[in-house]
Design an enzyme around this catalytic site. Structure first.
Site, PDB file in Angstrom:
ATOM      1  N   ASP A 204       0.858  -1.206   0.130  1.00 20.19           N
ATOM      2  CA  ASP A 204      -0.097  -0.059  -0.144  1.00 20.19           C
ATOM      3  C   ASP A 204       0.692   1.360   0.014  1.00 20.19           C
ATOM      4  OD1 ASP A 204      -2.874   0.943   0.348  1.00 20.19           O
ATOM      5  OD2 ASP A 204      -2.002   2.068   2.287  1.00 20.19           O
TER       6      ASP A 204
ATOM      7  N   GLU B 273       1.682  -0.093  -5.040  1.00 18.22           N
ATOM      8  CA  GLU B 273       0.776   0.768  -5.280  1.00 18.22           C
ATOM      9  C   GLU B 273       1.395   2.306  -5.724  1.00 18.22           C
ATOM     10  OE1 GLU B 273      -3.392   3.310  -3.901  1.00 18.22           O
ATOM     11  OE2 GLU B 273      -1.608   2.718  -2.606  1.00 18.22           O
TER      12      GLU B 273
END
Ligand code: NOJ
Length: 525
Positions: free
Chosen positions: A211, A269
């Protein structure tokens, strides 16, 4: 599944993204869970995917759908137990399906023990050094340390009360106030992530989605920024909150841990537009893969689709990395709606699925795409849970519309998703004709189409080889060929397009007299 270091399993894998709250509920609390996923592995195996990406399932107060983790080496009771996770991994592996988990290294939850310790330990303490605490500006430090906004609206800084009751320091949170940013200059932060990675890898997971992989390092001195568009997911390479050069050292360290497990994969990401800067994350000693969101951001237009593909291929070419493709995820509007909604939106979503599945590299399918689910844009305000809704002063509805639970069977909500009367977000009654049960018995349904496309992609050698060659075609059409022979034709124009010579393997709409209708795609060999 066989894999070698020259040809790792993930290079052409189709990953299926499970948003655990919304996939399937096994215990009747209205929220999806691990046992629910396990109970539907038949469905995923039959669909033909090679791996599952599981959004966060670790212990969390759920201020941001689990992206606020209070114990990274546990399972939140909402989703089950460590035993459930072990069983899911074992059952998935028994079917040849890999499992990757989400890890959230940029921030923790405010309920992580470290944060409580940091607040209690006071100014200048080692405990505070794990986060980004600063004195405020202005009289008595009553103004935030800099002008950064949070991605979810409001300031990126929140002031604490010191243990003696006085107004205190501020802590940085690029996302919600419940998600304090970690201080990656503190070696303890990396050591803890390394422990987490090994903890899950030792339990058998096959890798991680990382993330905010472009956000871990912060610029020296935390200077003020030029604020442009701060809306959720509006990103800009000039935004100094992200993509600081220091992030690459962090990825190198992460990679060393991952390399202890030769088959494990990382996918970051990375919201970075510039190709050269994007590619840097994919150097041989950093991430294996990074999400490229260009297709998910592109409108249904031939020029724009071709540009997005060319750009995505270029971004990885320089470093010899693998391209990735995705039409949507739990943060963006569902593609059927983005492409216009209704039958047109669905036809275009089918066509674009064929485009991404024809391209070289790894593909990520967001749960529900295979059912042609639209975004739910009219959820009642009182059910909205995305922190963006509150933080934006009710101007941004946020991402709940793409997180509505999956309809499995029966004629009325909650469509077999749960045995509870209600699911955590309500499912529209008109999804009765979108249930898995209905679609699986209909050869012309979206799910049957996805299944057929995934089978061809896995079985036909014509999909092999790196790169694509662009073929000429009328404006409004996109034509490309893979090195081993597959041709993909997309017709995004207003009139039917003549197909090149070859046998049609699959078409997303009926071909009449060799003409591919508007809003559709075909594969030929
Ligand atoms: C990106 C995740 O995809 C999103 O859902 C989350 O809100 C932010 N990172 C913060 O963790």
């Amino acid at each position: 599944m066989t894999a070698t270091s020259e040809h790792p399993w993930w290079r052409e894998a189709v990953f299926y993204q499970v948003y655990p709250r919304s996939f399937a509920d096994s215990n009747g609390d209205g929220v999806g869970d691990l046992a629910g996923i396990r109970a539907h592995l038949d469905y995923l195996e039959d669909l033909g995917i090679q791996a599952i990406w599981l959004c966060p399932v670790m212990r969390s107060p759920m201020a941001d759908g689990g992206y606020d983790v209070s114990d990274p080496r546990s399972i939140d009771p909402l989703f089950g137990s460590l035993d459930d996770m072990d069983a899911l991994i074992a059952d998935a592996h028994a079917r040849g399906i890999r499992v990757i988990m989400d890890v959230v290294p940029n921030h923790t939850s405010i309920e992580h023990p470290w944060f409580g310790e940091a607040v209690a330990a006071g100014r200048g303490s080692r405990a505070r050094e794990r986060y980004i605490f600063r004195d405020g500006r202005g009289i008595h430090g009553s103004e935030p340390p800099n002008n950064w906004p949070s991605i979810f609206g409001g300031s990126a800084w929140t002031r604490i009360t010191e243990p003696d009751g006085s107004p205190g320091q501020w802590y940085l949170h690029l996302f919600a106030p419940e998600q304090p940013d970690l201080n990656w200059e503190n070696p303890e932060v990396f050591e803890d992530l390394a422990t987490t990675l090994r903890f899950w890898l030792d339990r058998g997971v096959d890798g991680f989605r990382i993330d905010v992989a472009h956000g871990l390092a912060k610029p020296e001195g935390l200077p003020d920024m030029t604020i442009t568009d701060n809306r959720l997911l509006a990103h800009n390479d000039a935004d100094i909150r992200f993509n600081d050069e220091g992030v690459h050292d962090i990825h190198r360290k992460i990679r060393k841990v991952i390399d202890e497990y030769p088959e494990a994969v990382t996918i970051g990401e990375v919201w970075v537009d510039d190709n050269a800067r994007f590619g840097r994350y994919l150097r041989a000693d950093e991430l294996h893969l990074a999400f490229n969101f260009r297709l998910a951001e592109t409108k249904f237009d031939a020029r724009a689709v071709r540009d997005a593909i060319e750009n995505s291929l270029l971004a990885v070419a320089e470093v010899g990395a693998t391209p990735t493709w995705t039409l949507s995820n739990h943060d963006v509007r569902r593609e059927v709606s983005r492409y216009g909604g209704g039958p047109v939106g669905e036809a275009r979503a089918r066509a674009m699925a064929m485009v991404e599945l024809a391209l070289p590299g790894a593909v990520f399918i967001y749960n529900g795409s295979e059912l042609g689910l639209p975004n739910v844009d009219d959820l009642p305000e009182d059910v909205l849970q995305d922190p963006a809704w509150e933080r934006s002063g009710h101007t941004e509805r946020g991402r709940d519309g793409c997180r509505v639970p999956l309809p499995w069977k029966a004629a009325t909500p909650p469509f077999g998703f749960t045995t509870a009367a209600r699911s955590w977000l309500p499912i529209p009654p008109d999804w009765a004709d979108r249930t898995v049960e209905r679609q699986r018995s209909d050869p012309s349904s979206m799910v049957s189409f996805y299944r057929a496309a995934l089978r061809l992609r896995a079985e036909r050698t014509e999909f092999g080889g790196a790169g694509v060659v662009w073929l000429p075609g009328p404006s409004g059409a996109v034509l490309f060929q893979r090195p081993r022979g597959l041709i993909c034709v997309l017709n995004a124009g207003p009139t039917p397009v003549e197909l090149p010579a070859g046998n049609v393997l699959l078409a997303s709409a009926p071909i009449v007299d060799g003409l591919l209708p508007t809003d559709s795609a075909a594969w030929l060999v």
